[in-house]
Design a protein around this motif. Structure first.
Motif, mmCIF file in Angstrom:
data_model
loop_
_atom_site.group_PDB
_atom_site.id
_atom_site.type_symbol
_atom_site.label_atom_id
_atom_site.label_comp_id
_atom_site.label_asym_id
_atom_site.label_seq_id
_atom_site.Cartn_x
_atom_site.Cartn_y
_atom_site.Cartn_z
ATOM 1 N N ARG A 1 0.986 -0.863 -0.364
ATOM 2 C CA ARG A 1 0.153 0.129 -0.023
ATOM 3 C C ARG A 1 0.646 1.241 -0.021
ATOM 4 O O ARG A 1 2.042 1.068 0.980
ATOM 5 N N VAL A 2 0.165 2.119 -0.776
ATOM 6 C CA VAL A 2 1.611 3.393 -1.005
ATOM 7 C C VAL A 2 0.699 4.656 -1.165
ATOM 8 O O VAL A 2 -0.167 4.660 -2.071
ATOM 9 N N LEU A 3 1.733 5.082 -0.478
ATOM 10 C CA LEU A 3 1.387 6.728 -0.309
ATOM 11 C C LEU A 3 2.340 8.401 -1.114
ATOM 12 O O LEU A 3 3.923 7.433 -0.841
ATOM 13 N N ASP B 1 -0.686 3.706 9.668
ATOM 14 C CA ASP B 1 -0.860 2.377 9.841
ATOM 15 C C ASP B 1 -2.364 2.449 7.960
ATOM 16 O O ASP B 1 -2.798 0.300 7.577
ATOM 17 N N ASP B 2 -2.502 2.663 7.393
ATOM 18 C CA ASP B 2 -3.005 2.883 6.055
ATOM 19 C C ASP B 2 -2.238 2.674 5.381
ATOM 20 O O ASP B 2 -2.658 1.929 4.178
ATOM 21 N N PHE B 3 -0.601 2.470 5.030
ATOM 22 C CA PHE B 3 0.613 2.346 4.342
ATOM 23 C C PHE B 3 1.756 1.607 4.289
ATOM 24 O O PHE B 3 1.604 1.686 5.774
ATOM 25 N N ASP B 4 1.833 0.795 3.902
ATOM 26 C CA ASP B 4 3.823 0.521 3.864
ATOM 27 C C ASP B 4 4.421 1.755 3.686
ATOM 28 O O ASP B 4 5.360 1.214 3.933
ATOM 29 N N TYR B 5 4.127 2.175 2.384
ATOM 30 C CA TYR B 5 5.295 2.601 2.269
ATOM 31 C C TYR B 5 4.937 4.661 1.283
ATOM 32 O O TYR B 5 3.419 4.939 1.346
#
Length: 257
Positions: A32-34, A121-125
C-alpha cells in the motif's frame, strides 16, 4: 510505514519519475503506497491527471492547520490514482506561498511528519516528492523520511546541484538523533555521451560510499507513461528504465530489512 523522500536542489533531474517508478513497483508487489507531492509545480499531481491549479484541497491544507492538524484531515485529502494500491496526497500551487505567508510560525518543519502519523497504519510506504528549493517544504520532506534518494542527472550542472544538496543534508543531519541514510542515483544516463560518462565517474570519485552501483538510463517510455497517467511498470514492465528502477528498489528494500 516506511517513509522515503526524493529530493535534489536542482530541477529536471528525475525526482518525480523516481518517486512514481519506485512507488509503482512497490504497489505491483502488493504494498500500500502513499505518494506525497510537496512540489508547488505539482508534477506528480499532474502525472495522475489532477490539475494543481484547480484542486480545492491539497497538502496546503495541512500547513494551514500546522500544529493543530485534525487527525482525520490527511485521509480526507487523499486522491485515487490509476493503480489501486496507490493513493496521492496532492500538491497545489498555493504551496508556493508558504515561505511568505507563514514566516515565523512555529512547528512548520514537522507538518508532514505529524500528518503521516495519522496515516501510519494505512500504508506500507510513503514516497515524498520535494521541490528543488531549500525551504520549509524540503525541510519537511527531510524531517519526515527515514531514507533519502537523490536523483542526479548525468551532466555537469547537475553535479553542482548535488554538491548543494549534500551540504544541505549535512546541515539537517545535525538536528537528527541519527544520520539520514541516502543514495545518490545517476539518472538520464546515456552511455553514448561523454557528459554522462564523465558525470558518473565524477560522482563515484567524490561520493564513493553513497552513489548507487547502477544508473537509470534515458528512456522515452517514462514520458509516454506520464502522458498516459499510468505508472511506468504498467506502461511497459520490461522497459529498460523500469528494469533499472527495479534494481534500485531491490537495493533499497534489502537495506530496510
Amino acid at each position: 510505514m516506511r517513509v522515503w523522500a526524493v529530493a535534489n536542489q536542482k530541477g529536471g533531474v528525475g525526482k518525480t519519475t523516481t518517486a512514481v517508478s519506485l512507488g509503482g513497483l512497490l504497489a505491483d508487489q502488493g504494498k500500500r503506497v502513499l505518494l506525497v507531492d510537496l512540489d508547488p509545480h505539482g508534477s506528480m499531481t499532474s502525472y495522475f491527471g489532477y490539475d494543481p491549479d484547480e484542486l480545492e484541497h491539497s497538502c496546503f491544507d495541512l500547513f494551514q492547520a500546522s500544529d493543530a492538524i485534525p487527525p482525520e484531515l490527511p485521509s480526507q485529502l487523499l486522491l485515487d490514482t490509476s493503480h489501486s494500491n496507490i493513493n496521492l496526497l496532492p500538491s497545489s500551487t498555493a504551496l508556493a506561498t508558504l515561505e511568505r505567508s507563514m514566516v515565523g510560525k512555529e512547528g512548520m518543519g514537522l507538518v508532514v511528519s505529524r500528518s503521516l502519523a495519522s496515516l501510519w497504519d494505512d500504508f506500507d510506504y510513503a514516497l515524498i516528492d520535494s521541490p528543488p528549493i531549500l525551504g520549509v517544504l524540503m525541510i519537511n520532506a527531510l524531517a519526515a523520511c527515514s531514507r533519502l534518494i537523490i536523483p542526479v542527472q548525468c551532466e555537469f550542472l547537475a553535479l553542482k546541484g548535488l554538491e548543494r544538496m549534500v551540504h544541505t543534508l549535512n546541515m539537517v543531519t545535525k538536528s537528527r538523533p541519527t544520520p539520514l541514510p541516502y543514495h545518490i542515483v545517476p539518472t538520464m544516463f546515456d552511455r553514448r555521451t561523454n557528459a554522462s560518462l564523465h558525470s558518473v565517474k565524477e560522482m563515484r570519485h567524490t561520493y564513493p560510499d553513497t552513489v548507487w552501483d547502477h544508473m537509470i538510463p534515458v528512456d522515452t517510455q517514462f514520458r509516454d507513461a506520464s502522458k498516459a497517467g499510468v505508472i511506468p511498470s504498467a506502461y511497459d514492465s520490461e522497459g529498460r528504465g523500469v528494469r533499472s528502477y527495479a534494481k534500485l528498489l531491490k537495493t533499497l528494500t534489502a537495506q530496510e530489512s
